[in-house]
Design a protein around this motif. Structure first.
Motif, PDB file in Angstrom:
ATOM      1  N   ALA A 183       0.821  -1.215   0.000  1.00 56.86           N
ATOM      2  CA  ALA A 183       0.000   0.000   0.000  1.00 56.86           C
ATOM      3  C   ALA A 183       0.850   1.257   0.000  1.00 56.86           C
ATOM      4  O   ALA A 183       0.512   2.257  -0.637  1.00 56.86           O
ATOM      5  CB  ALA A 183      -0.936  -0.013   1.212  1.00 56.86           C
ATOM      6  N   MET A 184       1.990   1.186   0.723  1.00 56.89           N
ATOM      7  CA  MET A 184       2.879   2.348   0.744  1.00 56.89           C
ATOM      8  C   MET A 184       3.380   2.672  -0.658  1.00 56.89           C
ATOM      9  O   MET A 184       3.448   3.837  -1.070  1.00 56.89           O
ATOM     10  CB  MET A 184       4.054   2.092   1.690  1.00 56.89           C
ATOM     11  N   TRP A 185       3.753   1.628  -1.391  1.00 59.58           N
ATOM     12  CA  TRP A 185       4.174   1.843  -2.780  1.00 59.58           C
ATOM     13  C   TRP A 185       2.980   2.175  -3.675  1.00 59.58           C
ATOM     14  O   TRP A 185       3.092   2.978  -4.604  1.00 59.58           O
ATOM     15  CB  TRP A 185       4.888   0.592  -3.311  1.00 59.58           C
ATOM     16  N   GLY A 186       1.849   1.519  -3.392  1.00 54.37           N
ATOM     17  CA  GLY A 186       0.672   1.775  -4.224  1.00 54.37           C
ATOM     18  C   GLY A 186       0.182   3.199  -4.128  1.00 54.37           C
ATOM     19  O   GLY A 186      -0.322   3.769  -5.100  1.00 54.37           O
ATOM     20  N   ILE A 187       0.312   3.800  -2.937  1.00 49.94           N
ATOM     21  CA  ILE A 187      -0.111   5.194  -2.780  1.00 49.94           C
ATOM     22  C   ILE A 187       0.766   6.125  -3.621  1.00 49.94           C
ATOM     23  O   ILE A 187       0.299   7.119  -4.179  1.00 49.94           O
ATOM     24  CB  ILE A 187      -0.067   5.591  -1.289  1.00 49.94           C
ATOM     25  N   SER A 188       2.070   5.775  -3.718  1.00 50.93           N
ATOM     26  CA  SER A 188       2.991   6.649  -4.471  1.00 50.93           C
ATOM     27  C   SER A 188       2.816   6.504  -5.978  1.00 50.93           C
ATOM     28  O   SER A 188       3.185   7.411  -6.731  1.00 50.93           O
ATOM     29  CB  SER A 188       4.438   6.330  -4.087  1.00 50.93           C
ATOM     30  N   VAL A 189       2.272   5.372  -6.433  1.00 51.29           N
ATOM     31  CA  VAL A 189       2.132   5.176  -7.883  1.00 51.29           C
ATOM     32  C   VAL A 189       1.231   6.219  -8.517  1.00 51.29           C
ATOM     33  O   VAL A 189       1.615   6.859  -9.506  1.00 51.29           O
ATOM     34  CB  VAL A 189       1.625   3.745  -8.175  1.00 51.29           C
ATOM     35  N   PRO A 190      -0.004   6.467  -8.013  1.00 57.05           N
ATOM     36  CA  PRO A 190      -0.823   7.522  -8.632  1.00 57.05           C
ATOM     37  C   PRO A 190      -0.167   8.899  -8.556  1.00 57.05           C
ATOM     38  O   PRO A 190      -0.295   9.696  -9.487  1.00 57.05           O
ATOM     39  CB  PRO A 190      -2.129   7.481  -7.809  1.00 57.05           C
ATOM     40  N   PHE A 191       0.524   9.177  -7.446  1.00 53.50           N
ATOM     41  CA  PHE A 191       1.198  10.474  -7.329  1.00 53.50           C
ATOM     42  C   PHE A 191       2.271  10.635  -8.390  1.00 53.50           C
ATOM     43  O   PHE A 191       2.360  11.678  -9.060  1.00 53.50           O
ATOM     44  CB  PHE A 191       1.795  10.604  -5.925  1.00 53.50           C
ATOM     45  N   VAL A 192       3.109   9.583  -8.554  1.00 51.42           N
ATOM     46  CA  VAL A 192       4.165   9.649  -9.576  1.00 51.42           C
ATOM     47  C   VAL A 192       3.555   9.765 -10.967  1.00 51.42           C
ATOM     48  O   VAL A 192       4.010  10.565 -11.806  1.00 51.42           O
ATOM     49  CB  VAL A 192       5.075   8.407  -9.465  1.00 51.42           C
ATOM     50  N   LEU A 193       2.518   8.975 -11.215  1.00 53.20           N
ATOM     51  CA  LEU A 193       1.861   9.056 -12.524  1.00 53.20           C
ATOM     52  C   LEU A 193       1.231  10.426 -12.751  1.00 53.20           C
ATOM     53  O   LEU A 193       1.265  10.955 -13.869  1.00 53.20           O
ATOM     54  CB  LEU A 193       0.794   7.965 -12.635  1.00 53.20           C
ATOM     55  N   ALA A 194       0.662  11.010 -11.695  1.00 54.31           N
ATOM     56  CA  ALA A 194       0.064  12.339 -11.837  1.00 54.31           C
ATOM     57  C   ALA A 194       1.133  13.380 -12.153  1.00 54.31           C
ATOM     58  O   ALA A 194       0.930  14.261 -13.005  1.00 54.31           O
ATOM     59  CB  ALA A 194      -0.677  12.726 -10.551  1.00 54.31           C
ATOM     60  N   VAL A 195       2.303  13.278 -11.495  1.00 56.02           N
ATOM     61  CA  VAL A 195       3.399  14.216 -11.781  1.00 56.02           C
ATOM     62  C   VAL A 195       3.881  14.046 -13.215  1.00 56.02           C
ATOM     63  O   VAL A 195       4.100  15.030 -13.947  1.00 56.02           O
ATOM     64  CB  VAL A 195       4.553  14.015 -10.783  1.00 56.02           C
ATOM     65  N   LEU A 196       4.056  12.784 -13.648  1.00 56.06           N
ATOM     66  CA  LEU A 196       4.489  12.535 -15.024  1.00 56.06           C
ATOM     67  C   LEU A 196       3.454  13.050 -16.031  1.00 56.06           C
ATOM     68  O   LEU A 196       3.804  13.650 -17.052  1.00 56.06           O
ATOM     69  CB  LEU A 196       4.728  11.038 -15.227  1.00 56.06           C
ATOM     70  N   LEU A 197       2.167  12.800 -15.727  1.00 56.41           N
ATOM     71  CA  LEU A 197       1.114  13.266 -16.631  1.00 56.41           C
ATOM     72  C   LEU A 197       1.087  14.788 -16.696  1.00 56.41           C
ATOM     73  O   LEU A 197       0.927  15.375 -17.768  1.00 56.41           O
ATOM     74  CB  LEU A 197      -0.239  12.726 -16.170  1.00 56.41           C
ATOM     75  N   LEU A 198       1.252  15.429 -15.531  1.00 56.03           N
ATOM     76  CA  LEU A 198       1.281  16.886 -15.499  1.00 56.03           C
ATOM     77  C   LEU A 198       2.456  17.426 -16.315  1.00 56.03           C
ATOM     78  O   LEU A 198       2.309  18.385 -17.083  1.00 56.03           O
ATOM     79  CB  LEU A 198       1.371  17.373 -14.053  1.00 56.03           C
ATOM     80  N   GLY A 199       3.639  16.800 -16.134  1.00 54.53           N
ATOM     81  CA  GLY A 199       4.799  17.238 -16.916  1.00 54.53           C
ATOM     82  C   GLY A 199       4.585  17.043 -18.402  1.00 54.53           C
ATOM     83  O   GLY A 199       4.936  17.908 -19.223  1.00 54.53           O
TER      84      GLY A 199
END
Length: 498
Positions: A183-199
């Motif tokens: 879950a700790m890694w799973g929570i970071s996945v959407p955040f990382v994807l959101a940052v990449l998508l934003l970039g």
């Protein structure tokens, strides 16, 4: 150059990526919620089974102890107590059976229940046996060794069930730890994807929309400033590429049209100017020729001096006219500074003082109720005012007067020059290249066109009106706020002299 995509396609791609990100986030949230719910349910189930097994064991031992004492003391209520404990134990067995979810758990509960049934049969035989030998049984029940032997099978099955539930609890704990790490890694996945998508969205929008729009804006600004040779890069989304192509095509067509217009205006200007030049040169040349024909060997010295003076004046007049024409056609650029109308009129009147004195003409301030400072190129405007006052002096009779005025009308400053002469023989028009007719020996006929041009360069208005009672009034209107000078304005240099 990479193939461009339409704005609709880019936005659709971004919307789809955002939708997938939301779906992924929702899926992770759903899996996490399901896991925590399932873990909580399993924990509650195991706790319920553990409590039920402990209650069965506790009630069993209480049943054995209390019924043994009741039997030993020959208590008549022993049967009722025995039955009450049996019902309570059966209720807990029902809880165990309802809570099992695996075959191993079912088998362990069934084994425990069978051990209890066997123990219950043994208890029944002791409590209901009428023979005297049974009288010794209650005493034996008080023996701990006998008690352990009686419930030994039950204890073994109870330990098996407890061990099974303990293993299940440890598995739940291990699974919980595993999913907590995931879950700790799973929570970071959407955040990382959101940052990449934003970039990615920022990069795509910058390259496909923002920079092309900025280039178009800059190009439009430069084009409005008169730079028709500007071209914008044809990049970005398809719609902006098409817009850039249309912009560049428009700029190219405007440049061609301007060149054609300039050529047309140049031809028209030359067509209007050539007759004027021919007329103004032909007349002095004819005068020179006629004067030269008067010269012969018998001409007296005094007459020769007079003829020579006439020739010099004619040539000088022709030279002044050519200089004035060059000055009139010369491009200029005003350099505005704050100056009051009083200072400009005084400077022009000072230059005209000898002519005013010679003709006895007086300059009078008729209406002068304001003297604000206005942005103006002092040299150019003094030149224009000098030419207008000079015309007024020539038009005024000897001993006459010229009225000048200055007053504020709303957001405009009104300047007036009025003479009491016979009036103008023609109506001046702004933008005309043909100089007005002149009968003055020292004049050029270009004073009025120069005044028109200087006023236009400053964004001022000038008009020539027939005054009531005779004469002409020149009205100049200047905005009190600094004007925005037209881009196409060509103005005269400071070296211009009327």
């Amino acid at each position: 150059m990479p193939a461009s995509r339409s704005l609709k396609h880019v936005l659709l791609t971004h919307e789809l990526a955002l939708f997938l990100l939301v779906v992924l986030t929702g899926l992770l949230a759903g899996v996490s919620a399901y896991y925590w719910q399932e873990t909580s349910r399993q924990s509650l189930r195991i706790t319920r089974m553990t409590n039920a097994a402990q209650e069965i064991r506790t009630n069993l031992f209480r049943q054995v102890k209390e019924i043994s004492w009741a039997r030993l003391l020959r208590d008549a209520s022993a049967a009722g107590v025995y039955t009450r404990f049996s019902r309570e134990i059966d209720r807990h067995f029902n809880v165990l059976r309802q809570s099992t979810e695996s075959r191993a758990e079912d088998e362990a509960v069934q084994a425990l229940q069978k051990s209890y049934r066997r123990l219950q049969l043994d208890m029944n035989r002791i409590f209901v046996d009428p023979y005297p030998a049974a009288e010794v049984a209650p005493i034996r029940l008080l023996d701990p060794a006998y008690e352990r032997g009686l419930v030994g099978g039950f204890e073994l099955d109870y330990d098996n069930l407890a061990s099974l539930l303990g293993r299940t609890t440890r598995q739940l704990v291990e699974r919980e730890q595993l999913w907590t790490g995931i879950a700790m890694w799973g929570i970071s996945v959407p955040f990382v994807l959101a940052v990449l998508l934003l970039g990615l969205m920022r990069h795509r929008i910058q390259g496909g929309f923002v920079r092309p729009v900025a280039a178009l804006t800059t190009g439009a600004r430069e084009m409005s400033a008169g730079r028709l040779d500007v071209r914008v890069p044809e990049e970005g989304v398809t719609e902006l590429c098409e817009l850039a192509k249309a912009f560049n095509h428009m700029a190219q067509e405007l440049e061609r049209s301007r060149e054609a217009l300039v050529e047309s205006e140049r031809a028209a200007a030359l067509g209007a100017l050539v007759p004027v030049v021919a007329h103004n040169i032909r007349n002095p040349l004819a005068s020179i020729r006629a004067t030269a024909q008067l010269l012969d060997e018998n001409t007296e010295a005094e007459e020769q001096i007079e003829i020579r003076q006439m020739l010099i004046e004619t040539v000088d007049r022709l030279g002044r006219w050519v200089s004035a024409l060059v000055s009139y056609l010369h491009p200029l650029k005003p350099a505005p500074m704050l100056m009051s109308p009083t200072a400009m009129f005084d400077a022009a009147a000072t230059l005209l003082a000898p002519r005013l004195d010679a003709r006895g003409v007086e300059i009078v301030r008729a209406v002068w109720d304001a003297d604000p400072q206005v942005p103006v190129d002092v040299d150019l405007m003094e030149q224009a005012i000098y030419g207008l006052l000079s015309n007024a002096v020539d038009a005024s009779p000897e001993g006459g007067r010229i009225e000048i005025s200055c007053r504020v009308e709303g957001d405009w400053l009104r300047l007036g020059i009025r003479d009491y002469g016979p009036g103008m023989p023609f109506r001046p028009e702004p933008g005309g290249l043909e100089p007005g007719p002149t009968t003055k020996r020292m004049g050029t006929g270009l004073g009025i066109p120069v005044a028109f041009k200087v006023c236009k360069a400053h964004g001022w208005n000038i008009a020539f009106e027939a005054a009531t009672g005779g004469g002409t009034e020149v009205v100049i209107r200047a905005p009190l706020a600094a004007p925005v000078l037209p881009v196409e304005t060509i103005s005269a240099g400071r070296e211009n002299a009327a």
